[in-house]
Design a protein around this motif. Structure first.
Motif, PDB file in Angstrom:
ATOM      1  N   ASN A 207      -6.362  16.117   0.413  1.00 30.37           N
ATOM      2  CA  ASN A 207      -6.233  15.673   1.797  1.00 30.37           C
ATOM      3  C   ASN A 207      -6.331  14.158   1.856  1.00 30.37           C
ATOM      4  N   VAL A 208      -5.562  13.564   2.760  1.00 36.95           N
ATOM      5  CA  VAL A 208      -5.642  12.130   3.038  1.00 36.95           C
ATOM      6  C   VAL A 208      -5.811  11.979   4.542  1.00 36.95           C
ATOM      7  N   THR A 209      -6.871  11.293   4.954  1.00 35.25           N
ATOM      8  CA  THR A 209      -7.116  11.050   6.368  1.00 35.25           C
ATOM      9  C   THR A 209      -7.108   9.548   6.602  1.00 35.25           C
ATOM     10  N   LEU A 210      -6.314   9.114   7.565  1.00 35.82           N
ATOM     11  CA  LEU A 210      -6.194   7.694   7.875  1.00 35.82           C
ATOM     12  C   LEU A 210      -7.267   7.282   8.870  1.00 35.82           C
ATOM     13  N   HIS A 211      -7.859   6.118   8.633  1.00 36.22           N
ATOM     14  CA  HIS A 211      -8.935   5.604   9.492  1.00 36.22           C
ATOM     15  C   HIS A 211      -8.692   4.139   9.821  1.00 36.22           C
ATOM     16  N   ALA A 212      -9.314   3.675  10.896  1.00 31.91           N
ATOM     17  CA  ALA A 212      -9.356   2.257  11.241  1.00 31.91           C
ATOM     18  C   ALA A 212     -10.758   1.966  11.763  1.00 31.91           C
ATOM     19  N   ASP A 213     -11.367   0.919  11.234  1.00 27.56           N
ATOM     20  CA  ASP A 213     -12.701   0.527  11.666  1.00 27.56           C
ATOM     21  C   ASP A 213     -12.599  -0.070  13.071  1.00 27.56           C
ATOM     22  N   ALA A 214     -13.357   0.460  14.009  1.00 26.90           N
ATOM     23  CA  ALA A 214     -13.286   0.021  15.404  1.00 26.90           C
ATOM     24  C   ALA A 214     -13.754  -1.422  15.588  1.00 26.90           C
ATOM     25  N   GLU A 215     -14.680  -1.870  14.767  1.00 29.99           N
ATOM     26  CA  GLU A 215     -15.209  -3.226  14.912  1.00 29.99           C
ATOM     27  C   GLU A 215     -14.328  -4.279  14.250  1.00 29.99           C
ATOM     28  N   THR A 216     -13.771  -3.957  13.078  1.00 27.63           N
ATOM     29  CA  THR A 216     -13.014  -4.957  12.321  1.00 27.63           C
ATOM     30  C   THR A 216     -11.506  -4.714  12.324  1.00 27.63           C
ATOM     31  N   ASP A 217     -11.070  -3.558  12.806  1.00 31.02           N
ATOM     32  CA  ASP A 217      -9.654  -3.143  12.761  1.00 31.02           C
ATOM     33  C   ASP A 217      -9.144  -2.989  11.338  1.00 31.02           C
ATOM     34  N   GLU A 218     -10.046  -2.959  10.368  1.00 30.63           N
ATOM     35  CA  GLU A 218      -9.643  -2.733   8.974  1.00 30.63           C
ATOM     36  C   GLU A 218      -9.214  -1.279   8.821  1.00 30.63           C
TER      37      GLU A 218
ATOM     38  N   VAL B 175       0.845  -1.192   0.000  1.00 32.98           N
ATOM     39  CA  VAL B 175       0.000   0.000   0.000  1.00 32.98           C
ATOM     40  C   VAL B 175       0.880   1.243   0.000  1.00 32.98           C
ATOM     41  N   ALA B 176       0.675   2.079  -1.002  1.00 28.40           N
ATOM     42  CA  ALA B 176       1.391   3.355  -1.095  1.00 28.40           C
ATOM     43  C   ALA B 176       0.364   4.440  -1.378  1.00 28.40           C
ATOM     44  N   LEU B 177       0.275   5.407  -0.495  1.00 34.99           N
ATOM     45  CA  LEU B 177      -0.671   6.505  -0.677  1.00 34.99           C
ATOM     46  C   LEU B 177       0.014   7.654  -1.402  1.00 34.99           C
ATOM     47  N   PRO B 178      -0.671   8.264  -2.366  1.00 39.03           N
ATOM     48  CA  PRO B 178      -0.069   9.394  -3.077  1.00 39.03           C
ATOM     49  C   PRO B 178       0.050  10.601  -2.152  1.00 39.03           C
ATOM     50  N   PRO B 179       1.071  11.420  -2.366  1.00 39.74           N
ATOM     51  CA  PRO B 179       1.218  12.612  -1.520  1.00 39.74           C
ATOM     52  C   PRO B 179       0.168  13.677  -1.842  1.00 39.74           C
ATOM     53  N   VAL B 180      -0.179  14.449  -0.825  1.00 39.43           N
ATOM     54  CA  VAL B 180      -1.111  15.561  -1.003  1.00 39.43           C
ATOM     55  C   VAL B 180      -0.540  16.502  -2.065  1.00 39.43           C
ATOM     56  N   GLY B 181      -1.405  16.971  -2.955  1.00 39.64           N
ATOM     57  CA  GLY B 181      -0.994  17.875  -4.019  1.00 39.64           C
ATOM     58  C   GLY B 181      -0.707  17.167  -5.334  1.00 39.64           C
ATOM     59  N   SER B 182      -0.704  15.838  -5.316  1.00 46.10           N
ATOM     60  CA  SER B 182      -0.407  15.116  -6.559  1.00 46.10           C
ATOM     61  C   SER B 182      -1.671  14.931  -7.386  1.00 46.10           C
ATOM     62  N   LEU B 183      -1.454  14.617  -8.649  1.00 41.42           N
ATOM     63  CA  LEU B 183      -2.565  14.303  -9.544  1.00 41.42           C
ATOM     64  C   LEU B 183      -2.836  12.810  -9.468  1.00 41.42           C
ATOM     65  N   VAL B 184      -4.109  12.462  -9.374  1.00 43.16           N
ATOM     66  CA  VAL B 184      -4.513  11.060  -9.325  1.00 43.16           C
ATOM     67  C   VAL B 184      -5.661  10.853 -10.302  1.00 43.16           C
ATOM     68  N   ILE B 185      -5.905   9.610 -10.644  1.00 40.92           N
ATOM     69  CA  ILE B 185      -7.027   9.287 -11.520  1.00 40.92           C
ATOM     70  C   ILE B 185      -8.105   8.633 -10.680  1.00 40.92           C
ATOM     71  N   TYR B 186      -9.324   9.160 -10.773  1.00 40.77           N
ATOM     72  CA  TYR B 186     -10.479   8.658 -10.037  1.00 40.77           C
ATOM     73  C   TYR B 186     -11.373   7.908 -11.007  1.00 40.77           C
ATOM     74  N   PHE B 187     -11.774   6.690 -10.625  1.00 41.53           N
ATOM     75  CA  PHE B 187     -12.645   5.863 -11.448  1.00 41.53           C
ATOM     76  C   PHE B 187     -14.012   5.753 -10.756  1.00 41.53           C
ATOM     77  N   PRO B 188     -14.998   6.552 -11.187  1.00 43.86           N
ATOM     78  CA  PRO B 188     -16.305   6.560 -10.517  1.00 43.86           C
ATOM     79  C   PRO B 188     -16.983   5.185 -10.479  1.00 43.86           C
ATOM     80  N   GLN B 189     -16.914   4.418 -11.570  1.00 44.08           N
ATOM     81  CA  GLN B 189     -17.571   3.115 -11.614  1.00 44.08           C
ATOM     82  C   GLN B 189     -16.943   2.171 -10.584  1.00 44.08           C
ATOM     83  N   GLY B 190     -15.630   2.173 -10.504  1.00 43.40           N
ATOM     84  CA  GLY B 190     -14.946   1.333  -9.520  1.00 43.40           C
ATOM     85  C   GLY B 190     -15.315   1.720  -8.099  1.00 43.40           C
TER      86      GLY B 190
END
Length: 122
Positions: free
Chosen positions: A80-91, A33-48
């Motif tokens: 912006n990138v915000t990191l999360h963890a699901d409290a029930e599944t730890d995902e 897993v590699a997250l892109p840095p803030v300010g970079s260009l990314v491609i968003y796929f709405p269907q996915g």
């Protein structure tokens, strides 16, 4: 809140207000897993994205709205990138704030030095 040097903002969990440790989050996410840095260009796929939402809600993809006038992919600026963890599944997962880049801005970015640097990361 000070933004870490990696450009990611760990979120405060609802209720207990604990901050997610970025190193722990990345360890749980795994080495691929590699997250892109803030300010970079990314491609968003709405269907996915729609398919992921349907899968996470355990619904048929027929129940998810489709947007036929929306292009199959959008070039966006990552704000912006915000990191999360699901409290029930730890995902672990990341919430990203994207802004579509219009056609004229895309062309200007692609011919600029910064656009060339961002493009090499796509």
């Amino acid at each position: 809140m000070k933004i870490p040097s990696g450009g990611f903002v760990a979120n405060y969990a609802e209720g207990d207000k604990k901050m997610i440790n970025s190193e722990l989050w990345h360890a749980c996410a795994g080495p691929l897993v590699a997250l892109p840095p803030v300010g970079s260009l990314v491609i968003y796929f709405p269907q996915g994205h729609s398919e992921q939402v349907a899968a996470s809600m355990q619904k048929e993809t027929d129940g998810i709205p489709s947007y036929p006038n929306l292009p199959p992919k959008l070039i966006c600026m990552l704000h912006n990138v915000t990191l999360h963890a699901d409290a029930e599944t730890d995902e672990v997962y990341a919430q990203m704030t994207l802004q579509p880049v219009n056609k004229y801005d895309q062309e200007a970015l692609l011919v600029s030095d910064i656009g060339l640097k961002h493009n090499s990361q796509l």
